[in-house]
Enzyme design. Structure first.
Site, PDB file in Angstrom:
ATOM      1  N   GLU A  10      35.726 -12.724 -27.616  1.00 52.45           N
ATOM      2  CA  GLU A  10      37.154 -12.775 -27.300  1.00 52.45           C
ATOM      3  C   GLU A  10      37.372 -12.840 -25.784  1.00 52.45           C
ATOM      4  OE1 GLU A  10      40.640  -9.832 -28.406  1.00 52.45           O
ATOM      5  OE2 GLU A  10      39.610 -10.603 -30.167  1.00 52.45           O
ATOM      6  N   GLU A  11      36.612 -11.994 -25.066  1.00 50.79           N
ATOM      7  CA  GLU A  11      36.767 -11.948 -23.610  1.00 50.79           C
ATOM      8  C   GLU A  11      36.442 -13.306 -22.978  1.00 50.79           C
ATOM      9  OE1 GLU A  11      34.795  -8.667 -21.651  1.00 50.79           O
ATOM     10  OE2 GLU A  11      34.575  -9.814 -19.809  1.00 50.79           O
ATOM     11  N   ARG A  12      35.386 -13.944 -23.501  1.00 51.28           N
ATOM     12  CA  ARG A  12      34.973 -15.219 -22.908  1.00 51.28           C
ATOM     13  C   ARG A  12      35.969 -16.324 -23.244  1.00 51.28           C
ATOM     14  NH1 ARG A  12      28.663 -13.587 -23.925  1.00 51.28           N
ATOM     15  NH2 ARG A  12      28.595 -12.269 -22.062  1.00 51.28           N
TER      16      ARG A  12
END
Ligand SMILES: Cc1cc2nc3c(=O)[nH]c(=O)nc-3n(C[C@H](O)[C@H](O)[C@H](O)COP(=O)(O)OP(=O)(O)OC[C@H]3O[C@@H](n4cnc5c(N)ncnc54)[C@H](O)[C@@H]3O)c2cc1C
Length: 259
Positions: free
Chosen positions: A115-117
Protein backbone atom coordinates in the site's frame (compact mmCIF):
# COMPACT_ATOMS: atom_id res chain seq x y z
CA UNK A 1 13.89 -5.06 7.37
CA UNK A 2 14.66 -8.68 8.24
CA UNK A 3 17.84 -7.47 9.94
CA UNK A 4 16.37 -5.02 12.45
CA UNK A 5 17.93 -5.19 15.91
CA UNK A 6 15.49 -3.41 18.29
CA UNK A 7 13.88 -5.75 20.81
CA UNK A 8 10.76 -5.83 22.99
CA UNK A 9 10.89 -8.14 26.00
CA UNK A 10 7.81 -9.04 28.03
CA UNK A 11 7.77 -7.81 31.62
CA UNK A 12 4.49 -8.22 33.54
CA UNK A 13 1.75 -6.63 31.43
CA UNK A 14 4.26 -4.54 29.49
CA UNK A 15 6.91 -4.81 26.82
CA UNK A 16 10.30 -3.25 27.55
CA UNK A 17 11.66 -1.88 24.29
CA UNK A 18 15.34 -1.16 23.61
CA UNK A 19 17.11 -0.20 20.43
CA UNK A 20 17.20 2.63 17.94
CA UNK A 21 15.41 3.81 14.82
CA UNK A 22 17.07 6.00 12.21
CA UNK A 23 15.35 8.02 9.46
CA UNK A 24 11.94 8.23 11.08
CA UNK A 25 9.66 10.70 9.28
CA UNK A 26 7.84 13.19 11.52
CA UNK A 27 9.38 11.57 14.59
CA UNK A 28 10.27 14.90 16.22
CA UNK A 29 6.61 15.80 16.50
CA UNK A 30 4.87 12.41 16.57
CA UNK A 31 2.68 11.39 19.50
CA UNK A 32 2.73 7.72 18.48
CA UNK A 33 5.01 5.48 16.52
CA UNK A 34 4.15 2.22 14.80
CA UNK A 35 7.30 0.22 15.56
CA UNK A 36 8.52 -3.09 14.17
CA UNK A 37 10.56 -4.91 16.84
CA UNK A 38 11.90 -8.35 17.57
CA UNK A 39 9.63 -9.97 20.15
CA UNK A 40 11.21 -13.41 20.03
CA UNK A 41 13.96 -15.68 18.75
CA UNK A 42 13.76 -17.88 15.68
CA UNK A 43 13.39 -17.21 11.95
CA UNK A 44 13.61 -13.50 11.11
CA UNK A 45 10.24 -13.44 9.37
CA UNK A 46 8.46 -14.98 12.40
CA UNK A 47 10.06 -13.19 15.36
CA UNK A 48 8.85 -9.64 14.79
CA UNK A 49 5.80 -7.70 15.91
CA UNK A 50 4.26 -4.32 15.27
CA UNK A 51 3.70 -2.30 18.44
CA UNK A 52 2.11 1.12 18.92
CA UNK A 53 4.58 3.13 20.98
CA UNK A 54 3.38 6.33 22.70
CA UNK A 55 6.20 8.83 22.07
CA UNK A 56 4.91 11.24 24.67
CA UNK A 57 3.20 10.96 28.03
CA UNK A 58 2.47 13.43 30.77
CA UNK A 59 0.46 16.66 30.61
CA UNK A 60 3.13 18.78 28.92
CA UNK A 61 3.90 16.34 26.12
CA UNK A 62 7.22 15.20 27.61
CA UNK A 63 8.89 12.28 25.85
CA UNK A 64 8.00 8.87 27.25
CA UNK A 65 10.58 7.65 29.80
CA UNK A 66 13.47 5.95 28.00
CA UNK A 67 12.89 7.66 24.64
CA UNK A 68 15.54 10.06 23.39
CA UNK A 69 15.29 11.96 20.13
CA UNK A 70 18.90 12.40 19.14
CA UNK A 71 18.22 15.16 16.66
CA UNK A 72 16.79 16.37 13.41
CA UNK A 73 18.62 15.02 10.39
CA UNK A 74 19.69 17.75 7.96
CA UNK A 75 18.46 16.62 4.54
CA UNK A 76 18.96 17.99 1.04
CA UNK A 77 15.19 18.06 0.45
CA UNK A 78 11.81 17.03 1.86
CA UNK A 79 12.19 19.81 4.38
CA UNK A 80 8.45 20.07 4.97
CA UNK A 81 8.78 16.96 7.14
CA UNK A 82 11.27 16.33 9.90
CA UNK A 83 13.31 13.16 10.06
CA UNK A 84 14.89 11.90 13.26
CA UNK A 85 17.08 9.38 14.98
CA UNK A 86 15.47 7.92 18.10
CA UNK A 87 16.90 5.85 20.94
CA UNK A 88 14.83 3.52 23.10
CA UNK A 89 16.18 2.47 26.47
CA UNK A 90 13.91 0.04 28.33
CA UNK A 91 10.77 1.91 27.23
CA UNK A 92 7.70 0.38 28.87
CA UNK A 93 4.68 -0.12 26.62
CA UNK A 94 1.54 -2.05 27.63
CA UNK A 95 1.28 -5.38 25.81
CA UNK A 96 -2.22 -4.45 24.68
CA UNK A 97 -0.57 -1.96 22.26
CA UNK A 98 0.51 -4.94 20.14
CA UNK A 99 -1.02 -4.80 16.65
CA UNK A 100 -2.60 -8.10 15.60
CA UNK A 101 -0.71 -11.30 16.41
CA UNK A 102 2.69 -11.45 18.07
CA UNK A 103 5.29 -12.74 15.58
CA UNK A 104 3.26 -11.68 12.53
CA UNK A 105 4.84 -8.20 12.28
CA UNK A 106 7.09 -9.05 9.34
CA UNK A 107 4.14 -10.27 7.28
CA UNK A 108 2.00 -7.26 8.24
CA UNK A 109 4.83 -4.93 7.30
CA UNK A 110 5.33 -6.61 3.93
CA UNK A 111 1.59 -6.23 3.28
CA UNK A 112 1.69 -2.60 4.37
CA UNK A 113 4.58 -1.95 1.98
CA UNK A 114 2.34 -2.80 -0.99
CA UNK A 115 0.00 0.00 0.00
CA UNK A 116 2.79 2.40 0.96
CA UNK A 117 4.60 1.85 -2.33
CA UNK A 118 1.43 2.32 -4.35
CA UNK A 119 0.67 5.47 -2.38
CA UNK A 120 4.23 6.72 -2.92
CA UNK A 121 3.98 6.20 -6.67
CA UNK A 122 0.47 7.68 -6.88
CA UNK A 123 1.39 10.77 -4.89
CA UNK A 124 4.34 11.44 -7.19
CA UNK A 125 2.06 11.71 -10.23
CA UNK A 126 0.60 15.11 -9.27
CA UNK A 127 4.09 16.46 -8.68
CA UNK A 128 5.19 15.28 -12.14
CA UNK A 129 2.07 16.74 -13.78
CA UNK A 130 2.74 20.06 -12.06
CA UNK A 131 6.40 20.19 -13.06
CA UNK A 132 5.53 19.58 -16.70
CA UNK A 133 2.67 22.09 -16.67
CA UNK A 134 4.78 24.80 -15.00
CA UNK A 135 7.57 24.18 -17.50
CA UNK A 136 5.24 24.38 -20.50
CA UNK A 137 3.90 27.72 -19.20
CA UNK A 138 7.43 28.99 -18.58
CA UNK A 139 8.65 27.85 -22.00
CA UNK A 140 5.74 29.62 -23.69
CA UNK A 141 6.59 32.88 -21.90
CA UNK A 142 10.37 32.80 -22.21
CA UNK A 143 11.32 34.80 -25.26
CA UNK A 144 14.59 34.32 -27.07
CA UNK A 145 15.74 35.40 -30.53
CA UNK A 146 12.28 36.43 -31.73
CA UNK A 147 10.57 33.22 -30.62
CA UNK A 148 9.77 31.45 -27.38
CA UNK A 149 11.57 28.56 -25.76
CA UNK A 150 8.46 26.45 -26.44
CA UNK A 151 8.95 27.03 -30.18
CA UNK A 152 12.08 24.87 -30.07
CA UNK A 153 11.24 21.38 -31.29
CA UNK A 154 13.81 19.86 -28.91
CA UNK A 155 11.94 21.40 -25.96
CA UNK A 156 8.58 20.20 -27.28
CA UNK A 157 9.87 16.67 -27.80
CA UNK A 158 11.55 16.40 -24.40
CA UNK A 159 8.39 17.56 -22.63
CA UNK A 160 6.25 15.23 -24.76
CA UNK A 161 8.58 12.39 -23.80
CA UNK A 162 8.32 12.94 -20.03
CA UNK A 163 4.54 13.40 -20.26
CA UNK A 164 4.31 10.02 -21.99
CA UNK A 165 6.41 8.41 -19.24
CA UNK A 166 4.13 9.88 -16.58
CA UNK A 167 1.02 8.58 -18.35
CA UNK A 168 2.56 5.07 -18.43
CA UNK A 169 3.13 5.27 -14.68
CA UNK A 170 -0.42 6.52 -14.14
CA UNK A 171 -1.83 3.54 -16.06
CA UNK A 172 0.28 1.09 -14.08
CA UNK A 173 -0.91 2.63 -10.81
CA UNK A 174 -4.59 2.51 -11.87
CA UNK A 175 -4.22 -1.13 -12.87
CA UNK A 176 -2.46 -2.04 -9.62
CA UNK A 177 -5.01 -0.14 -7.48
CA UNK A 178 -7.90 -1.88 -9.22
CA UNK A 179 -6.36 -5.25 -8.38
CA UNK A 180 -5.52 -4.19 -4.84
CA UNK A 181 -9.08 -3.00 -4.16
CA UNK A 182 -10.32 -6.34 -5.57
CA UNK A 183 -8.21 -8.06 -2.90
CA UNK A 184 -5.51 -9.41 -5.22
CA UNK A 185 -1.80 -9.59 -4.47
CA UNK A 186 -0.06 -6.63 -6.11
CA UNK A 187 3.47 -7.17 -4.83
CA UNK A 188 4.94 -7.17 -8.32
CA UNK A 189 2.93 -4.23 -9.67
CA UNK A 190 3.37 -2.10 -6.55
CA UNK A 191 7.13 -2.73 -6.74
CA UNK A 192 7.16 -1.80 -10.43
CA UNK A 193 5.18 1.38 -9.74
CA UNK A 194 7.54 2.35 -6.90
CA UNK A 195 10.58 1.66 -9.11
CA UNK A 196 9.19 3.67 -12.02
CA UNK A 197 8.17 6.55 -9.74
CA UNK A 198 11.71 6.60 -8.35
CA UNK A 199 13.19 6.70 -11.85
CA UNK A 200 10.79 9.42 -13.02
CA UNK A 201 11.53 11.31 -9.80
CA UNK A 202 14.96 11.90 -11.35
CA UNK A 203 14.00 12.19 -15.03
CA UNK A 204 11.04 14.56 -14.85
CA UNK A 205 12.46 17.30 -12.57
CA UNK A 206 15.85 17.06 -14.26
CA UNK A 207 14.35 17.42 -17.75
CA UNK A 208 12.10 20.29 -16.66
CA UNK A 209 14.76 22.12 -14.64
CA UNK A 210 17.02 22.27 -17.67
CA UNK A 211 14.55 24.48 -19.52
CA UNK A 212 14.34 26.97 -16.66
CA UNK A 213 17.99 27.82 -17.18
CA UNK A 214 19.51 29.85 -14.34
CA UNK A 215 16.05 30.35 -12.82
CA UNK A 216 15.89 26.58 -12.34
CA UNK A 217 19.06 26.62 -10.29
CA UNK A 218 17.63 28.90 -7.62
CA UNK A 219 16.40 27.80 -4.21
CA UNK A 220 12.93 29.37 -4.66
CA UNK A 221 12.15 27.66 -7.96
CA UNK A 222 9.39 25.07 -7.61
CA UNK A 223 10.95 22.64 -10.07
CA UNK A 224 14.27 22.96 -8.24
CA UNK A 225 12.51 22.01 -5.02
CA UNK A 226 11.03 18.99 -6.76
CA UNK A 227 14.51 18.10 -8.03
CA UNK A 228 15.71 17.94 -4.41
CA UNK A 229 12.58 16.38 -2.89
CA UNK A 230 11.84 13.68 -5.42
CA UNK A 231 15.36 12.23 -5.33
CA UNK A 232 14.23 10.49 -2.16
CA UNK A 233 11.73 8.33 -4.07
CA UNK A 234 14.44 6.01 -5.38
CA UNK A 235 15.91 5.53 -1.90
CA UNK A 236 13.24 5.55 0.84
CA UNK A 237 10.48 3.01 1.25
CA UNK A 238 12.83 0.43 -0.32
CA UNK A 239 15.51 1.54 -2.78
CA UNK A 240 15.20 0.99 -6.53
CA UNK A 241 17.49 -2.02 -6.29
CA UNK A 242 15.28 -3.58 -3.63
CA UNK A 243 12.28 -3.14 -5.96
CA UNK A 244 14.25 -4.78 -8.78
CA UNK A 245 15.09 -7.66 -6.42
CA UNK A 246 11.40 -8.19 -5.58
CA UNK A 247 10.37 -8.08 -9.23
CA UNK A 248 13.13 -10.54 -10.13
CA UNK A 249 11.83 -12.87 -7.40
CA UNK A 250 8.22 -12.64 -8.56
CA UNK A 251 9.47 -13.40 -12.08
CA UNK A 252 11.13 -16.53 -10.69
CA UNK A 253 14.64 -15.56 -11.86
CA UNK A 254 16.04 -14.66 -8.42
CA UNK A 255 16.16 -16.97 -5.44
CA UNK A 256 14.52 -16.02 -2.14
CA UNK A 257 17.18 -15.93 0.60
CA UNK A 258 17.12 -18.78 3.15
CA UNK A 259 15.95 -17.52 6.54
C1 LIG B 1 14.10 11.31 4.36
C2 LIG B 1 13.92 9.87 4.76
C3 LIG B 1 12.78 9.49 5.46
C4 LIG B 1 12.62 8.17 5.89
N1 LIG B 1 11.52 7.84 6.64
C5 LIG B 1 11.43 6.59 7.16
C6 LIG B 1 10.39 6.24 8.08
O1 LIG B 1 9.54 7.07 8.41
N2 LIG B 1 10.36 5.00 8.57
C7 LIG B 1 11.28 4.06 8.23
O2 LIG B 1 11.21 2.93 8.71
N3 LIG B 1 12.29 4.35 7.38
C8 LIG B 1 12.38 5.58 6.85
N4 LIG B 1 13.42 5.90 6.00
C9 LIG B 1 14.44 4.86 5.76
C10 LIG B 1 14.46 4.37 4.32
O3 LIG B 1 13.43 3.45 4.11
C11 LIG B 1 15.85 3.78 4.08
O4 LIG B 1 16.78 4.87 4.08
C12 LIG B 1 15.91 3.02 2.78
O5 LIG B 1 15.15 1.84 2.84
C13 LIG B 1 17.34 2.63 2.40
O6 LIG B 1 17.95 1.99 3.48
P1 LIG B 1 19.35 2.50 4.03
O7 LIG B 1 19.31 3.98 4.18
O8 LIG B 1 19.70 1.69 5.21
O9 LIG B 1 20.35 2.22 2.84
P2 LIG B 1 21.18 0.89 2.61
O10 LIG B 1 20.37 -0.31 2.97
O11 LIG B 1 22.53 1.06 3.22
O12 LIG B 1 21.32 0.90 1.04
C14 LIG B 1 22.19 1.84 0.38
C15 LIG B 1 22.04 1.67 -1.10
O13 LIG B 1 22.48 0.36 -1.45
C16 LIG B 1 21.74 -0.12 -2.55
N5 LIG B 1 21.11 -1.38 -2.19
C17 LIG B 1 20.42 -1.66 -1.05
N6 LIG B 1 19.97 -2.93 -1.07
C18 LIG B 1 20.39 -3.47 -2.23
C19 LIG B 1 20.26 -4.75 -2.85
N7 LIG B 1 19.57 -5.74 -2.26
N8 LIG B 1 20.84 -4.96 -4.05
C20 LIG B 1 21.53 -3.95 -4.67
N9 LIG B 1 21.69 -2.72 -4.13
C21 LIG B 1 21.13 -2.49 -2.95
C22 LIG B 1 20.70 0.94 -2.88
O14 LIG B 1 21.16 1.74 -3.95
C23 LIG B 1 20.61 1.75 -1.63
O15 LIG B 1 20.16 3.09 -1.84
C24 LIG B 1 13.58 7.20 5.55
C25 LIG B 1 14.72 7.60 4.82
C26 LIG B 1 14.91 8.90 4.44
C27 LIG B 1 16.17 9.28 3.69
Amino acid sequence: MAGIKSVARKDGDDYRISGQKMWITNSLQADWMCMLVNTGEGPVHKNKSLIMVPMRDGPNGQLTKGIEIAGKIKKIGMNASDTGLIYFDEVRVPQRYLIGQEGAGFVYQMQQFQEERLWGAASSIVAFDNAIEWTVEWAQQRKMFGATLADQQWVQFKLAEVKTEVECLRSLIYQACEKYVAGQDVLEMASMAKLKAGRLGRLVPDTCMQFWGGMGYTWENKVARMYRDSRLAGIAGGADEVMLGIIAKTMGIAKRPAR
